[in-house]
Structures are given as structure tokens and as C-alpha cells.
Design a protein around this motif. Structure first.
Motif, PDB file in Angstrom:
ATOM      1  N   VAL A  70       0.839  -1.191   0.000  1.00 11.64           N
ATOM      2  CA  VAL A  70       0.000   0.000   0.000  1.00 11.64           C
ATOM      3  C   VAL A  70       0.882   1.252   0.000  1.00 11.64           C
ATOM      4  CG1 VAL A  70      -1.634   1.294   1.412  1.00 11.64           C
ATOM      5  CG2 VAL A  70      -1.939  -1.156   1.063  1.00 11.64           C
ATOM      6  N   TRP A 108       1.004   4.181  -2.815  1.00  9.59           N
ATOM      7  CA  TRP A 108       0.746   5.558  -2.382  1.00  9.59           C
ATOM      8  C   TRP A 108       1.864   6.490  -2.829  1.00  9.59           C
ATOM      9  CZ3 TRP A 108      -3.703   7.323  -1.209  1.00  9.59           C
ATOM     10  CH2 TRP A 108      -3.823   8.575  -0.598  1.00  9.59           C
ATOM     11  N   TYR A 154      -5.702  -3.450  -1.368  1.00  9.35           N
ATOM     12  CA  TYR A 154      -4.760  -2.866  -2.329  1.00  9.35           C
ATOM     13  C   TYR A 154      -5.524  -2.069  -3.370  1.00  9.35           C
ATOM     14  CZ  TYR A 154      -1.614  -6.586  -0.632  1.00  9.35           C
ATOM     15  OH  TYR A 154      -0.879  -7.433   0.114  1.00  9.35           O
ATOM     16  N   ASN A 185      -7.036   1.023  -1.922  1.00  8.51           N
ATOM     17  CA  ASN A 185      -6.011   2.039  -1.722  1.00  8.51           C
ATOM     18  C   ASN A 185      -5.619   2.698  -3.030  1.00  8.51           C
ATOM     19  OD1 ASN A 185      -4.601   2.654   0.966  1.00  8.51           O
ATOM     20  ND2 ASN A 185      -5.243   0.519   1.119  1.00  8.51           N
ATOM     21  N   GLN A 219      -8.446   4.967  -3.971  1.00  7.40           N
ATOM     22  CA  GLN A 219      -8.467   6.155  -3.110  1.00  7.40           C
ATOM     23  C   GLN A 219      -7.316   7.082  -3.422  1.00  7.40           C
ATOM     24  OE1 GLN A 219      -8.524   4.345   0.781  1.00  7.40           O
ATOM     25  NE2 GLN A 219     -10.560   5.169   1.149  1.00  7.40           N
ATOM     26  N   GLY A 220      -6.194   6.471  -3.778  1.00  3.23           N
ATOM     27  CA  GLY A 220      -5.008   7.270  -4.026  1.00  3.23           C
ATOM     28  C   GLY A 220      -5.075   8.015  -5.340  1.00  3.23           C
ATOM     29  N   THR A 247      -9.885  10.532   0.628  1.00  5.44           N
ATOM     30  CA  THR A 247      -8.522  10.012   0.728  1.00  5.44           C
ATOM     31  C   THR A 247      -8.405   9.106   1.930  1.00  5.44           C
ATOM     32  OG1 THR A 247      -7.961  12.027   1.859  1.00  5.44           O
ATOM     33  CG2 THR A 247      -7.353  11.874  -0.458  1.00  5.44           C
ATOM     34  N   ARG A 248      -7.389   8.341   1.883  1.00  6.36           N
ATOM     35  CA  ARG A 248      -7.261   7.312   2.899  1.00  6.36           C
ATOM     36  C   ARG A 248      -6.796   7.913   4.220  1.00  6.36           C
ATOM     37  NH1 ARG A 248      -1.613   4.189   2.994  1.00  6.36           N
ATOM     38  NH2 ARG A 248      -0.366   6.065   3.117  1.00  6.36           N
ATOM     39  N   ASN A 289      -4.456   7.548   7.619  1.00  2.98           N
ATOM     40  CA  ASN A 289      -3.115   7.030   7.799  1.00  2.98           C
ATOM     41  C   ASN A 289      -3.026   5.977   8.894  1.00  2.98           C
ATOM     42  OD1 ASN A 289      -1.181   7.593   5.991  1.00  2.98           O
ATOM     43  ND2 ASN A 289      -0.853   9.703   6.718  1.00  2.98           N
TER      44      ASN A 289
END
Lengths: 197, 146, 630
Positions: free
Chosen positions: A183, A187, B48, B51, B54-55, B135-136, B138
């Protein structure tokens, strides 16, 4: 003309296990090896043809230590290609089960269960292609005697499907990457591509 | 300047059989594409994909072995089952289904991955940029093997 | 071929099929279908004017469909006789050929297929072989990749009279290939398609490689093989020569061919067995050495000629070692690959041998056959007694030697066709057929003699002449010990082992009975064993219903090479008898006797049986008295 039988041969032991019957039909054409992806994807010692040969040549210890015995994932790409119709992964499985009987351990990292977080939902049991996972009643520290997943290391081939389906992230194969690192990598790449928000 | 759509490529390490194609994917992938190599498509945690969405990835390609030719017997079928479900959820939160593509590759499909990627890129370019999702956070996913 | 066509006593009939074969050795009546060529053979001078004006082009099967031919054509330029032929499936009836032929008037569209009947003394079958179609082997991509060709296509591309005049080009871009791979054993030595070895392909691919290398020393040729088989004289030297010329050999069967979609170059994936390493090598062109397979209509031919087929589909010879040229039917001989894959020297040798075997028949006035032929008692046949011929004997005969012309006329054995297996004799429900030298009475007398003294201790073994009898012989000569209580009885085939014999043996008090014969594929009488096996399984069921102890009746197929098996089976049967207490055994035998007698009601009525019984009673008495006196 009465001769005593010469004791049990390794090849006969293999042939006695279902799947290993036709090991002696191999005439070493090499089709299985060139079908196999394991050798081509970076394991040059992996060679099913040689393992079959080792069984025929009574090389018991060498065949137990061979990488071929442990790394074959029984994808059976070779089986439909074999001109002698030998079920090669069946033979390898027979050798492997003999090796397990002789207290040999697999050379792969097999899946591990975090017994503290496992909720015994059974998703991994259904997903495992090798039927290596079972829900077993176990004594777990701090949690008492409860049902948790348990992995048979003789059957696990380290594919990681269980870790992908697990909703409580309590099962997984120790690998060079973790969920976190994947991940994180994604990112970082997305950031570098200029995402404002 | 028009930017190329961002595409995340999840690849099972046993597929993409032919050596030149594998080398291309490993080394010469354009910077707008990102490779995640896993033991099996069945290893792809929906996390995955979430993410990546979202990314801000515009498209996701999952490439694996042909259904009967999975290295782990049926890991790819497990992946298909799981992700078909998961895509319904993505669709619901606004990430179109057509932005995710499964590619089943065989040893005989020499040079096909390049074509598939180019084709997919063109399709995504037509769809435009992906909707920006929340957005994700942290927060770490937690657990020993996360 | 030209010599043969010009010979005054050789009559070459092309485009002709065998439709029907009747009669027997020396007196065959063969019906031939002479297909219409739409050209009058006597008038055609082979000038080719008709082909030149013909507007229709179809693929030429002789050139492996790599080149076209006209609808008016000869299959190849060396055709004998050189008579043109019109392919009516392709013809559009423009009749330009008729105009071009002009005054010769050789073209006749009104021709039709003709049926011709000929008297034939002996027949030689030389129908050859066909090729395995590699397009079913998905991994090699034949018919999907243009540059993967078969050996026959290579043969045409390489031939100076072929479509490219001997200039080897690749089909995708017409360039001369520089790197070539030959793959052996495509479809042969492969249990998925043909398990057998095609015999000549190793030498054939070496020949092609040497030819190409001689034409252009710069081409790079690799031959992929499992084993190189060079069994005959001079073959290994030929293989050496290929290595000297720089042809590469790689042991390992390729598992896959992939193609570069741009250049149409091919990548051969194989393991080099010696190195244990997987290689992926690039080639311009790949040639597949297809397996030799039987002709597609081999089954049809085998039923027309009444000759059997081996498991692979090839015609089966009379005996694989001693009579490899004869068919099981007298007067029919094999030459060449119709009997099994063969290279040129062996085919020529077999052809010469077949013609000399055939001339032996043509030169003699009479023909000797085995004396053990079947004979019908017309007065016992159901046609006489009930006015309706049942036809069971005709159905059983593996040679079609029994004629049933009408329900009222008794069955008739064509002695020249009979090989003496005795299937009809044992099958006949009326006991209306007997076999000379193996009559029911003779066999019965033997049975009574061996079971005269302490029958409950004896194991009566029915052995077929060709296999089990030889197996028992071998057990003796190789000193395999087996029980001394065995008593062997020889008949010609397991098909002759009548149910009456088995019942009679138990009625006489035999301890156990062995029913043995050839393995199905080894039967000397084509299908005799199958008839025997069917009867044996019926008997097994009957005895099971009678509650006979398991193992007292045993069916085993033992070949002449299985002496050890014969000894083992006999010892196992002895062990079964040893396990039963003698009193129990005797009680069981007595208990089953009425059952057996019931089934044997008709048996004494068979000609000669009653006399044999009476006579053997006297003998048995004499033997018993002699023993008592001793």
C-alpha cells in the motif's frame, strides 16, 4: 528358480501411493520441465524429470532434499502435455508424503495464523486451494480453549490466498512484502504522479 | 500538457510467461504505470485495490494465469470471485467498474500485455480522470501480517 | 512404375476401389469399382491441353495444398498411366476442355462408375499409411502459425518438381529460412495420440536435414528428439554424417512453440535433457515430423478383405515373427506400411516376399490347409430338424467360412476357408458340427482317462494350442515347478472349449478346471479368444449360482511366453483345493453332479460320444483293476 524378494525398494514405496503408480513409465523426454514455470521463473534446480529419475535410481535421501519435492505446486500444466500420461505432480506428491513421513520439513515459508486475533470465520478454509487449513479447537494463551484456524505445513504451498481473504488480518505467509509495504508503495507512486489532494 | 492516465498493474509472478514480456514489465514500464508483483492473483487483498482507487489511480489491471492454468490450482478463481464482489462496492462509491480489467495471459500470448495495456490506457483516457474519493486515513490496517 | 505398366502381364488399374471380396484362396471373386474419370483412357495421350484451358483452380492435394491444380488434372507429372482426369466436384461444365481436346475426343462427360468382377487367385494389400494431423496438438500451433509446417509439406517445398521448384521458402513472407528446427515424434510415442513409434521418422528428419544442408551449408538446423533410433545397417553412419555436417541435435521434446506476431518467427521451448535446462530458441521455420497412422479407411478395407487389425489399427499379420507377410485369411498378403510403419528397404523386401508368396498359390493346382477343419452333420442341423437354420455357427466363425444360404438348407462349411479353431463346433446348440481330430468323442475319451483315478485331486487344464499349451511347455523347459495334479488337455483355441466338456469334467468329479487361452490381441484365430472369453464368463456366472467354491473354476489368459504365470496359476489352484477339507470337497462334487448331468442331457446323443463313453468305461475299469492288483 526360487529367489527371495530383495526387500522393499524406494520406487516400490512411491508406486504404492496413489498417484505414483506410473513413475517408471517416464522416458525422460523433458516435456514436463519445459512446461514448468518454476524453473523458468528463477529456480534452476527445479526439475521434475530428474526427480522421477532419482526415484527410479533409488536416490531416496537426495529426492527428499530436492527442491522439486517441496516447491511443486501441483498446477498440473505438465500432466496434459506428458506423452506417457504420467501424473507428475501425483508422483511428486507421493515422494513428498514419504518425506513428511520421514520427518522432513518443507523448505518454504508456510502460512502462519495469529491465534490472538483469529475469529474462526472459515473464509480461509474455503479459499485455500490445497485444503491445508482447518478450524481446530486449540488452547490459546489469554483466550482459553477456542476454535482457531490451523495450517498443515505439509500441504501449504505459500500462495497467500488466505491472507487476501482474511477479514481480521490474522493469517498470512511471511514474505518479502507486507500489506503495508504494498500500500505504501502504491501511495508513494501516486503521490509522485502529482495528486493534489 | 495532457497527462497519461495512472494505471496500477497487479501481476501474478507466474503469469506473463514469455521472458521478453516479463523483462519489459519489470524494467520498461512507463512512469504512469506501477507494477505490484504478487505470488498469485489470489493474494491481492481488496485493500490494495481500494487504496489504489483512493489514491487516485485512473485504472487497475489485474493480470493472472488462465483459469485452468493457475499455478496454485484455483487461486485466480478465488481472486475473480472476491474482486467481482468488491467491484460492486467500488461501483457504489463511485469508482466505475470499467476502470478495473482482468487479463488472463498464457505462455502463447507473446507480446499481448503491451497491447492490452495500450488498449486499456486508451479506454481510460476516454473515461477521463477518476473521481476523487475520500482520501485514505493514515491508520495502519492492524494485525501481525498487515 | 512405368515398367510395371508396360509389362504385358501386369494390369494397372488406377482410380479403382475394391468393393467386395467373395470366395476363398485361389478362387476369389473380387468386385472392383472403376471410378469415372470422364476421360477415355485409350484416347487420352496426356498432352495436357484440357488442363491448360480449364478455368478452375483448386488446391492440389499432392502438393499438400500448397499449390493449385486445375479441375482437369493428373495428380503428378510422373503419373502412370498418364491419363487426365476431371474433378467433377470442381468442374463448372464450361466444356472448354472438350473443345481443346478436339479431334481426339477423349473427354466424355457421360461416363459413370463401373462395377467389374474379376477372378483373382491371390491378393496383395499395399494400401500404405497416412499422416497424423498435428493441428490437434495445440501446443505446436500447426495451422495457426504459418511457418510451422509438416514433414510432407517440407518434402514438397524441397522438391525440384514441387510448387516452389525446390526453393525452400517460408509461407509467411516467402523468404529463405536460415534457422530451422525439426521436431520428431509429433503424435507418435505419445499415449494421447499414437503410443507406438513410427519407425522411420528419425532417419527421415536426418535425411531432410542433410539435403537442406547440402543445398545451402549456411542454414542452421536443430533436430529435437526424444531418442534417435538408427537400428539398421548404415543408419548410424548416416547419423554420424549429419553430425559431421554440423546439424545440431537436442535431446528433449519441445512442449510449446510461440510466435512473434510481427516477424512470424517461432520460439521453441524445450528442456535440453543433457543440461537439465529449459531453452527458448528462435527459428525462422519449424518442421513437425508427423506420426505415421493407418489410412482413414483402413477399418473399411479390413472388413472388405476380412483381415483383422492390430490394436494400433494396422492390418494384422498371421504371426508377428514367423509369418509376417501373410494375413490370417489364406491368399491375402501384405506389403509395406499397411501392416505397420516401415521404411523403404523393409517395404521393398516385404513387397518382393509377398509376390513370391502369392506366386506359390498361382502355380499350384491344390492348396494344403490344416486338417483340423469343421464338418457339419446335415441331419442334426436345425435347418433339417426344425426347418430353420439358427445361424449361430456362421456368426461365430472368425473367417466367414460357414454359409447359410436359406433357412431350409443346413449350414455348409467352406473347407478352404476354415482354419480349424472349432468356435462353431462349441457354439452349435444342436451339436451338429464337429472338428476333425478334435471331435467331442476324442476329447471326452481323454478327459475320462485322466480323471479315472482320484478325480477330486486332479486339476483339469484346458489349454489352447497356440498360447497356453506353449506356456505350459515353457514352464516345463524353464523348470518352474507346479503341481503334479495338473492334467492338460489340448484344443486348438479357447473357442473350442465346449461348455459340455466343463460340465462333464465336474460330473466325472474333477477337483478343479482351468480354462486358458491366448490374450485377446494374440489370438491365432482373429476373434476366437473373444468367443471363448464370452463363454467362460457365462460359465463363471453359472457356477457362482450353483454355489461352487471360488477358485474351482478358473479362467486365465496365458501366452506362450508366460511359463511363470502358468506355474503360478496352477499352484494357486492347488492351494485352493488344499484349503478345502477332502470330505467337504467330495460332498460338494456329489452335490453338484445332478446339476451337471441335467445340463449334459443332450451330450450322449452327439455322434460318437456314447461309443466313446462305453469304450472308456471298459478302459477305466481295466485301469482300476490293474491299480487294485498292484
Amino acid at each position: 528358480m526360487n529367489h527371495e524378494p530383495i526387500g522393499s525398494l524406494f520406487v516400490d514405496e512411491v508406486k504404492a501411493i496413489p498417484g505414483g503408480e506410473f513413475v517408471e513409465m517416464c522416458y525422460s523426454c523433458g516435456t514436463c520441465v519445459s512446461k514448468c514455470m518454476i524453473q523458468q521463473k528463477g529456480e534452476p534446480e527445479f526439475n521434475p524429470r530428474r526427480l522421477l529419475r532419482m526415484v527410479m535410481m533409488e536416490m531416496k535421501d537426495e529426492s527428499f532434499d530436492s527442491k522439486t519435492t517441496w516447491l511443486c505446486s501441483a498446477c498440473d500444466l505438465c500432466y496434459p502435455a506428458c506423452p506417457q500420461k504420467i501424473h507428475i505432480s501425483g508422483v511428486i506428491h507421493a515422494v513428498k508424503s514419504l518425506a513428511v513421513k520421514n520427518d522432513k520439513k518443507t523448505i518454504q515459508n508456510t502460512a502462519v495464523v495469529d491465534q490472538q486475533t483469529c475469529v474462526a470465520c472459515g473464509l480461509c478454509v474455503e479459499a485455500c486451494p490445497y485444503e491445508a487449513i482447518k478450524i481446530i479447537e486449540t488452547k490459546v494463551p489469554y483466550r482459553g480453549i477456542i476454535n482457531v484456524a490451523s495450517v498443515d505445513s505439509g500441504l501449504c504451498m505459500a500462495c497467500g490466498t488466505c491472507s487476501a481473504v482474511c477479514r481480521s488480518t490474522s493469517i498470512g505467509v511471511p514474505e518479502e512484502f507486507t500489506d503495508e509495504s504494498v500500500v505504501e508503495g502504491l501511495w508513494t507512486w501516486l503521490q509522485s504522479q502529482g495528486v493534489e489532494d | 500538457m495532457e497527462t497519461r492516465p495512472k494505471i496500477a498493474l497487479f501481476q501474478c509472478k507466474w503469469c506473463l510467461y514469455s521472458q521478453p514480456d516479463q523483462n519489459w514489465v519489470d524494467n520498461d514500464l512507463p512512469s504512469s504505470m506501477y507494477l505490484v508483483k504478487l505470488p498469485c492473483t489470489g493474494r491481492i487483498n481488496p485493500l490494495y485495490i481500494l487504496n489504489a482507487a483512493q489514491g487516485g489511480a485512473d485504472g487497475i489491471v489485474i493480470s493472472g494465469c488462465l483459469p485452468e492454468k493457475c499455478h496454485y490450482k484455483e487461486g485466480n478463481l478465488s481472486a475473480l470471485r472476491q474482486h467481482e464482489e468488491f467491484l460492486n462496492f467500488l461501483d457504489y462509491i463511485g469508482y466505475e467498474r470499467s476502470r478495473v480489467r482482468f487479463v488472463w495471459l498464457d505462455l502463447q500470448d507473446r507480446g499481448r500485455i503491451q497491447k492490452e495495456l495500450a488498449d486499456f490506457e486508451a479506454e481510460i483516457a476516454k473515461l477521463g480522470k477518476a473521481k476523487v474519493l475520500a482520501t485514505r486515513t493514515n491508520v495502519s490496517p492492524g494485525g501481525q501480517y498487515a | 512404375m512405368v515398367d510395371a505398366a508396360r509389362h504385358p502381364r501386369i494390369d494397372v488399374r488406377t482410380f479403382t476401389e475394391v468393393e467386395k471380396v467373395e470366395g476363398f484362396v485361389g478362387n476369389f471373386k473380387v468386385t472392383l469399382r472403376e471410378k469415372a474419370k470422364y476421360v477415355i483412357a485409350d484416347r487420352c495421350n496426356g498432352c495436357g491441353d484440357c488442363a491448360r484451358v480449364c478455368p478452375i483452380e483448386v488446391p492440389n492435394y499432392f502438393d499438400m495444398n500448397l499449390a493449385p491444380r486445375k479441375a482437369a488434372y493428373v495428380p503428378m507429372s510422373q503419373s502412370v498411366p498418364l491419363v487426365y482426369n476431371i474433378d467433377l466436384d470442381a468442374c463448372i461444365h464450361c466444356y472448354k476442355c472438350v473443345d481443346a481436346c478436339g479431334a481426339l475426343e477423349a473427354i466424355d462427360f457421360s461416363q459413370e462408375d463401373k462395377l467389374v468382377e474379376e477372378d483373382i487367385g491371390a491378393m496383395i494389400v499395399a494400401t500404405g499409411f497416412s499422416h497424423f494431423d498435428p493441428s490437434v496438438m495445440e501446443e505446436y500451433g500447426y495451422s495457426r502459425y504459418p511457418n510451422v509446417i509438416t514433414s510432407m509439406e517440407m518434402e514438397r517445398l524441397n522438391n525440384s518438381a514441387g510448387p516452389t521448384a525446390g526453393n525452400l521458402i517460408r509461407p509467411s513472407d516467402n523468404k529463405n529460412p536460415q534457422k530451422l528446427a525439426f521436431i520428431n515424434c509429433v503424435g507418435s510415442r505419445d499415449k494421447r495420440y499414437n503410443p507406438s513409434c513410427s519407425n522411420f521418422c528419425c532417419m527421415y528428419s536426418i535425411k531432410n536435414a542433410i539435403l537442406l544442408k547440402q543445398m545451402n551449408p549456411n542454414v542452421d538446423i536443430t533436430i529435437y528428439y526424444i531418442d534417435i533410433r538408427t537400428p539398421s545397417k548404415g543408419y548410424e553412419e548416416f547419423y554420424d554424417r549429419a553430425r559431421e555436417m554440423g546439424i545440431h541435435f537436442s535431446q528433449g521434446r519441445p512442449s510449446l512453440i510461440t510466435e512473434d506476431p510481427e516477424t512470424h518467427n517461432l520460439f521453441v521451448h524445450s528442456e535440453d535433457v543433457t543440461l537439465g535446462k529449459v531453452m527458448e530458441k528462435e527459428y525462422d521455420m519449424v518442421m513437425l515430423n508427423q506420426a505415421a497412422v493407418p489410412q482413414p479407411d483402413q477399418n473399411h478395407m479390413s472388413s472388405v478383405l476380412n483381415v483383422a487389425q492390430s490394436p494400433g489399427g494396422w492390418f494384422m499379420e498371421y504371426h508377428p515373427k514367423l509369418r509376417p507377410i501373410d494375413s490370417p485369411t489364406d491368399g491375402v498378403f501384405f506389403a509395406g506400411a499397411c501392416q505397420g510403419p516401415k521404411d523403404i528397404p523393409s517395404s521393398v523386401a516385404q513387397g518382393s516376399a509377398a509376390s513370391s508368396r502369392a506366386s506359390r498359390i498361382l502355380q499350384s493346382d491344390h492348396w494344403e490347409i490344416e486338417p483340423t477343419v469343421a464338418v457339419v452333420f446335415p441331419e442334426r442341423c436345425s435347418a433339417t430338424t426344425r426347418g430353420r437354420a439358427c445361424g449361430i455357427c456362421a456368426k461365430a466363425c472368425p473367417y466367414g467360412a460357414i454359409n447359410i444360404f436359406s433357412p431350409e438348407i443346413p449350414a455348409e462349411v467352406v473347407t478352404a476357408k476354415c482354419h480349424g479353431c472349432g468356435a462353431c463346433v462349441a457354439e452349435c446348440p444342436e451339436d451338429a458340427i464337429t472338428q476333425l481330430h478334435f471331435t467331442d468323442a476324442q476329447i471326452l475319451a481323454q478327459m475320462r482317462a485322466v480323471l479315472a483315478d482320484k478325480p477330486e485331486e486332479k486339476i483339469l487344464a484346458f489349454r489352447c494350442h497356440w498360447c497356453s499349451y506353449g506356456g505350459a511347455d515353457l514352464a516345463g523347459t524353464s523348470h518352474f515347478e507346479y503341481t503334479a495334479n495338473e492334467r492338460g488337455l489340448r484344443v486348438m483355441c479357447s473357442a473350442r472349449m465346449d461348455t459340455d466338456f466343463i460340465y462333464e469334467a465336474y460330473r466325472l468329479g474333477a477337483g478343479a478346471v482351468l480354462y486358458s487361452g491366448c490374450h485377446p490381441q494374440d489370438c491365432h484365430y482373429i476373434t476366437g479368444q473373444l468367443i471363448g472369453a464370452k463363454r467362460a464368463s457365462r460359465l463363471e456366472k453359472i457356477f457362482e449360482r450353483m454355489k461352487m467354491t471360488d477358485g474351482r473354476f478358473r479362467v486365465e489368459w496365458i501366452s506362450a511366453a508366460e511359463g511363470d504365470k502358468y506355474a503360478r496359476v496352477l499352484n494357486e489352484m492347488q492351494a485352493v483345493l488344499d484349503d478345502i477339507p477332502m470330505d467337504d470337497l467330495k460332498a460338494e462334487i456329489e452335490q453338484l453332479k445332478p446339476e451337471m448331468s441335467k445340463r449334459l442331457k443332450k451330450f450322449p446323443g452327439v455322434p460318437g460320444v456314447q461309443e466313446a463313453m462305453d469304450y472308456s468305461d471298459i478302459l477305466v475299469d481295466a485301469i482300476t483293476k490293474q491299480k487294485e492288483a498292484a
